[in-house]
Structures are given as structure tokens and as C-alpha cells.
Design a protein around this motif. Structure first.
Motif, PDB file in Angstrom:
ATOM      1  N   LYS A 103       0.842  -1.201   0.000  1.00 31.94           N
ATOM      2  CA  LYS A 103       0.000   0.000   0.000  1.00 31.94           C
ATOM      3  C   LYS A 103       0.881   1.257   0.000  1.00 31.94           C
ATOM      4  N   VAL A 141      -9.650   4.705   8.939  1.00 30.26           N
ATOM      5  CA  VAL A 141      -9.312   3.709   7.913  1.00 30.26           C
ATOM      6  C   VAL A 141      -7.887   3.245   8.171  1.00 30.26           C
ATOM      7  N   LYS A 143      -5.050   0.249   7.284  1.00 29.30           N
ATOM      8  CA  LYS A 143      -4.769  -0.833   6.315  1.00 29.30           C
ATOM      9  C   LYS A 143      -3.441  -1.506   6.619  1.00 29.30           C
ATOM     10  N   VAL A 153      -8.099  -4.537   5.915  1.00 28.65           N
ATOM     11  CA  VAL A 153      -8.527  -3.162   6.101  1.00 28.65           C
ATOM     12  C   VAL A 153      -9.617  -3.101   7.169  1.00 28.65           C
ATOM     13  N   VAL A 155     -12.317  -0.339   8.672  1.00 27.69           N
ATOM     14  CA  VAL A 155     -12.945   0.982   8.607  1.00 27.69           C
ATOM     15  C   VAL A 155     -13.910   1.039   9.785  1.00 27.69           C
ATOM     16  N   GLU A 175      -5.426   6.271   6.555  1.00 26.50           N
ATOM     17  CA  GLU A 175      -5.798   7.292   5.576  1.00 26.50           C
ATOM     18  C   GLU A 175      -7.145   7.931   5.838  1.00 26.50           C
ATOM     19  N   GLU A 176      -7.321   9.014   5.135  1.00 23.82           N
ATOM     20  CA  GLU A 176      -8.541   9.803   5.147  1.00 23.82           C
ATOM     21  C   GLU A 176      -9.704   8.940   4.641  1.00 23.82           C
ATOM     22  N   TYR A 177     -10.865   9.072   5.265  1.00 27.75           N
ATOM     23  CA  TYR A 177     -12.055   8.334   4.836  1.00 27.75           C
ATOM     24  C   TYR A 177     -12.624   8.994   3.583  1.00 27.75           C
ATOM     25  N   LEU A 178     -12.885   8.183   2.557  1.00 28.70           N
ATOM     26  CA  LEU A 178     -13.470   8.710   1.311  1.00 28.70           C
ATOM     27  C   LEU A 178     -14.952   8.352   1.287  1.00 28.70           C
ATOM     28  N   GLU A 182     -18.634   3.079  -4.305  1.00 28.34           N
ATOM     29  CA  GLU A 182     -17.398   2.489  -4.822  1.00 28.34           C
ATOM     30  C   GLU A 182     -17.591   1.901  -6.207  1.00 28.34           C
ATOM     31  N   LYS A 204     -18.276  -5.538  -0.260  1.00 27.70           N
ATOM     32  CA  LYS A 204     -17.178  -6.072   0.559  1.00 27.70           C
ATOM     33  C   LYS A 204     -17.634  -6.590   1.916  1.00 27.70           C
ATOM     34  N   ILE A 272      -9.128   4.210  -4.087  1.00 28.04           N
ATOM     35  CA  ILE A 272      -9.078   3.547  -2.783  1.00 28.04           C
ATOM     36  C   ILE A 272      -7.919   2.565  -2.773  1.00 28.04           C
ATOM     37  N   GLU A 273      -7.775   1.828  -3.858  1.00 25.85           N
ATOM     38  CA  GLU A 273      -6.673   0.872  -3.959  1.00 25.85           C
ATOM     39  C   GLU A 273      -6.466   0.497  -5.412  1.00 25.85           C
TER      40      GLU A 273
HETATM   41  P1  AMP Z   1      -9.059  -2.088   0.213  1.00 27.80           P
HETATM   42  O1  AMP Z   1      -8.546  -3.464   0.570  1.00 27.80           O
HETATM   43  O2  AMP Z   1      -8.036  -1.028   0.275  1.00 27.80           O
HETATM   44  O3  AMP Z   1      -9.905  -2.112  -1.014  1.00 27.80           O
HETATM   45  O4  AMP Z   1     -10.169  -1.744   1.321  1.00 27.80           O
HETATM   46  C1  AMP Z   1     -11.283  -2.590   1.519  1.00 27.80           C
HETATM   47  C2  AMP Z   1     -12.529  -1.767   1.653  1.00 27.80           C
HETATM   48  O5  AMP Z   1     -12.393  -0.840   2.737  1.00 27.80           O
HETATM   49  C3  AMP Z   1     -12.818  -0.887   0.448  1.00 27.80           C
HETATM   50  O6  AMP Z   1     -13.504  -1.562  -0.553  1.00 27.80           O
HETATM   51  C4  AMP Z   1     -13.651   0.198   1.075  1.00 27.80           C
HETATM   52  O7  AMP Z   1     -14.983  -0.244   1.256  1.00 27.80           O
HETATM   53  C5  AMP Z   1     -13.035   0.380   2.413  1.00 27.80           C
HETATM   54  N1  AMP Z   1     -12.036   1.467   2.355  1.00 27.80           N
HETATM   55  C6  AMP Z   1     -10.711   1.352   2.123  1.00 27.80           C
HETATM   56  N2  AMP Z   1     -10.116   2.556   2.116  1.00 27.80           N
HETATM   57  C7  AMP Z   1     -11.074   3.475   2.342  1.00 27.80           C
HETATM   58  C8  AMP Z   1     -11.094   4.909   2.460  1.00 27.80           C
HETATM   59  N3  AMP Z   1      -9.981   5.637   2.377  1.00 27.80           N
HETATM   60  N4  AMP Z   1     -12.273   5.507   2.675  1.00 27.80           N
HETATM   61  C9  AMP Z   1     -13.420   4.783   2.784  1.00 27.80           C
HETATM   62  N5  AMP Z   1     -13.475   3.436   2.692  1.00 27.80           N
HETATM   63  C10 AMP Z   1     -12.309   2.776   2.486  1.00 27.80           C
END
Ligand code: AMP
Ligand code: GLY
Length: 416
Positions: A103, A141, A143, A153, A155, A175-178, A182, A204, A272-273
Motif C-alpha cells: 500500500k 481507515v 490498512k 482493512v 474501517v 488514511e482519510e475516509y473517502l 465504490e 465487501k 481507494i486501492e
Molecule cells: P481495500 O482493501 O483497500 O480495497 O479496502 C477494503 C474496503 O475498505 C474498500 O472496498 C472500502 O470499502 C473500504 N475502504 C478502504 N479505504 C477506504 C477509504 N480511504 N475511505 C473509505 N473506505 C475505504
């Protein structure tokens, strides 16, 4: 052509179905595969994280194309080893797969490429974790900074839970919450030319209404009736191409499948990723709509010929996939239960295995199978997918009942 597919999940079963439907594919091998894949491919055994073993198998199969499904072999350098044998491979090098494998690396690339994403800190001790959580505030958030199969992850609104997850992981990105719906956008690329597939959405959290812990994905649908017009063009221009340029500049071009996980926020799409492979279960929905022969597309990406490939063709309508999960998933899935009703078109196998003694189909993982259907619109596809779910018998299994429901009802909105 002769194709070797690496992997054993639902994504690989969907890829296998797409590959054998391509008239240019004369034979498909799969390693290690699963009982669903076994109905369309010759099965081989391999430790798929062993680059030398996969490369040797590719040569033994006289493969014209190797398609690597999961991230672990890519991060381990399987694509590099296959390419070194002179065999075209769809999947990025280990160096480029770090986009998913770390990440912190992904954030570094995004910063350099000026790609819109959440502000973030890399933290390795309680003090820096505390500072980062203070800076962003809730929801938090946190990770894990490594591969975690979609489950690294957390949240949460709960400060203590955020701190505990950080402590358990060691090295984390905070990180900052978005806020915003999605989107998963898959992009086929040879490192230079990039071709987007239809945007999809996955689910998810384990429970209806996005409740409970994160999972690898409980269902998906494509395309997105609520997506703003021009979304895909905007993501290609502002996110995908700058990222590919930056990776070329670093001498580690990304060729394979770039999976862009986005939040559509009030200020536009933000990353987000990144993942370095097809998403699961979005692949099951997206490939159900692809009319263009799949092997030809992936071969063009593997050989640097994507610029000469014709534009993609898609079926009209929509596709929905619903995951049927084992009792206890995601915490502690129970395995070894007999499955009935899974040998039906549209049922994609993931965690299944055949019992040697009597050939019975048994559950062998958390996400056991996914029920995938198309329809003339999203509502029809959704009804057809749930019809398939009703035909599957697996003791104490569970599934979400709201896959694609908000999109069908027009309840998805972008924050303003
Ligand atoms: P990731 O493995 O990074 O995709 O994270 C898994 C899930 O966590 C994502 O599909 C989002 O639902 C949630 N998530 C990850 N990062 C954020 C973020 N910065 N803001 C809000 N939701 C997040
Ligand atoms: N569907 C989420 C993933 O494949 O990571």
C-alpha cells in the motif's frame, strides 16, 4: 492457441469459461484449478507461488499464453519467470505488482503521478498511529501494508478498534475516509495502451446493508446505471494513464490487469486501492457480458499488441453475481459440507473440491461459489442470479440478499 491458467478461485473459473469460449483457444490447462474449472480445462498440479515450477509447467504444456489469476504468484515473480522462458504471460512483473503488494508503494506512485487518492500516513508505532488517527478523525481507515486478500482493512468509528488493528498489523497505512459509492474498474494494458472493461461494483461487507466485517467480496454487478457519464474516460485520463506513465518512467512498466478501486466522491473519482489482477467476484459479472474473444485480448496485452486490437464488444443488458459463503465466513469458515445443485450453468466454483471416494462435491473454502446471471436489465439479471442461489443446497451457508438492490431501486447517489 494453447493457454495455461494459474489459480483456483471463482475468478479463475470465470476466466476459464471466457477462455474456452474463444475459438482461437485449442486447449486450456489450469493449475491447480477447481472442480468447476475441471469441466472445461485439463488440470495440472503446481505450487502456484513457485515461479520456477510455473515456468516449467508453461514449457511442458507448450503454452502460447499463460494467464495468472491471483495476486500472490504475481507478487512472487511468477510472470517474470514465465516471460524469461519466452512464453507470453498476462500478468505484471513482481516489480509492477507491488502496486497491489504494498500500500505504501502504491501511495508513492500515486503521489508522483498526481493521481487523486486519500491522504495517508505510513505508520509503524503507536505514537505515529495516534497522530494519524487524530489528524483524520472518525471514521478511521487502517490498512495492513501487505497482501491480505481483501481482509487487511478496518474501517471503523471505534478509536480503540482502529488502534488494535494497527498494533496487530505492525506496519500500516492510515488514511482519510473517502465518502461516496465504490466502483471497480478493470483495465487491460500492455504497459502503454490501456483498454477499460465495463465498470462494476462489488460488496465487501459480509452482511446486508453493508454491515459486519470486510470479506473478499460477497457479490457484484455490471455495468453501473448510476455512474456519471464520462466516468470511465475521466478515470482513464486522470488515474490510469498517469499511473502507467509513472511506472514506465521507473523502468517497471505495468502489463496485465490494472484493477482500479475507486470512491466516487463529491470532488470526483479517487483511488481507494490498486490491484494487479482481476477482482473477485466482479470478474464473474464483467466477463459474463464480454463478447470479444477473451484469449485474443489477453494475448494482445501480453505481447504488446493492444494498440492493434479491435474495440471491445459487449452484450446488451447487465450481469449480477451473488456469492454463497460457508458457515462461519469470513472469521472461521467451515469446510467439508456436501453441495447439491452446483453443476448448473452460471454457477461459478471457488472453494469447492471433489471427494475422491464418491465424487461428491464438498465445500473447501469460505467463498464456496458464486451464482452469475445476465438479463436484459439489472433487475432481470438480479432476479436470475437469486434464482440460481435458490437452487444451491449447502448446509448453513449464507449470502447477501441485497446485491445490486440499491442500484435497481435508484438509491445510489454521489455526495455533493
Ligand atoms: P481495500 O482493501 O483497500 O480495497 O479496502 C477494503 C474496503 O475498505 C474498500 O472496498 C472500502 O470499502 C473500504 N475502504 C478502504 N479505504 C477506504 C477509504 N480511504 N475511505 C473509505 N473506505 C475505504
Ligand atoms: N472484489 C475485491 C477484490 O478482488 O479484491
Amino acid at each position: 492457441m494453447r493457454v495455461l491458467l494459474i489459480g483456483s478461485g471463482g475468478r479463475e473459473h470465470a476466466l476459464a469459461l471466457g477462455l474456452v469460449a474463444d475459438p482461437s483457444v485449442e486447449v486450456l490447462f489450469a493449475a491447480p484449478g477447481n472442480p468447476g474449472i475441471g469441466t472445461v480445462a485439463g488440470m495440472r498440479d503446481v505450487v502456484f507461488t513457485d515461479p520456477a515450477a510455473v515456468a516449467a509447467l508453461a514449457v511442458e504444456c507448450s503454452a502460447d499464453l499463460v494467464v495468472v489469476g491471483p495476486e500472490t504468484p504475481l507478487v512472487a515473480g511468477v510472470a517474470d519467470a514465465v516471460r524469461a522462458e519466452g512464453v507470453p504471460v498476462f500478468g505484471p512483473s513482481a516489480a509492477a505488482a507491488r502496486l497491489e503488494g504494498s500500500k505504501a508503494f502504491a501511495k508513492d506512485v500515486m503521489t508522483a503521478a498526481e493521481v487523486p487518492t486519500a491522504r495517508a500516513y505510513s505508520c509503524a508505532d503507536a505514537e505515529s498511529v495516534g497522530k494519524a488517527l487524530d489528524d483524520f478523525g472518525a471514521p478511521y481507515v487502517v490498512k495492513n501494508d501487505g497482501l491480505a486478500a481483501g481482509k487487511g482493512v478496518v474501517v471503523t468509528e471505534d478509536r480503540r478498534a482502529a488502534e488494535e488493528h494497527a498494533r496487530a498489523c505492525g506496519q500500516v497505512v492510515i488514511e482519510e475516509y473517502l465518502a461516496g459509492p465504490e466502483v471497480s474498474l478493470f483495465v487491460v494494458t500492455d504497459g502503454e495502451t490501456a483498454v477499460p472493461l465495463l465498470p462494476a461494483q462489488d460488496f465487501k461487507r459480509v452482511g446486508d446493508g453493508d454491515t459486519g466485517p470486510n470479506t473478499g467480496g460477497m457479490g457484484a454487478y455490471a455495468p453501473l446505471p448510476w455512474a456519471p457519464p464520462g466516468l470511465v474516460d475521466e478515470v482513464m485520463r486522470d488515474i490510469v494513464h498517469p499511473t502507467l506513465v509513472e511506472l514506465r518512467r521507473r523502468g517497471t512498466p505495468f502489463a496485465g490487469l490494472l484493477y482500479v478501486g475507486l470512491a466516487i466522491t463529491a470532488t470526483g473519482p479517487r483511488v481507494i486501492e490498486f490491484n494487479a489482477r482481476f477482482g473477485d467476484p466482479e470478474t464473474q459479472a464483467v466477463l459474463a457480458l464480454l463478447e470479444t474473444p477473451l484469449a485474443g485480448l489477453l494475448h494482445a496485452a501480453a505481447t504488446g499488441e493492444l494498440a492493434a486490437h479491435p474495440p471491445l464488444r459487449w452484450r446488451e443488458g447487465a450481469a449480477v453475481t451473488v456469492v454463497v459463503a460457508a458457515e462461519g465466513y469470513p472469521a472461521k469458515p467451515r469446510t467439508g459440507d456436501v453441495i447439491h445443485g452446483a453443476e448448473v450453468s452460471g454457477i461459478i466454483h471457488a472453494g469447492t473440491v471433489r471427494r475422491a471416494a464418491d465424487g461428491a462435491l464438498l465445500s473447501a473454502g469460505g467463498r464456496v461459489l458464486s451464482c452469475t446471471a445476465t438479463g436484459s436489465d439489472l433487475a432481470a439479471a438480479r432476479d436470475a442470479a437469486y434464482e440460481l442461489v435458490r437452487g444451491v443446497e449447502l448446509a448453513d451457508s449464507h449470502h447477501r440478499t441485497d446485491i445490486a438492490a440499491a442500484a435497481v431501486d435508484g438509491r445510489i447517489t454521489i455526495p455533493s
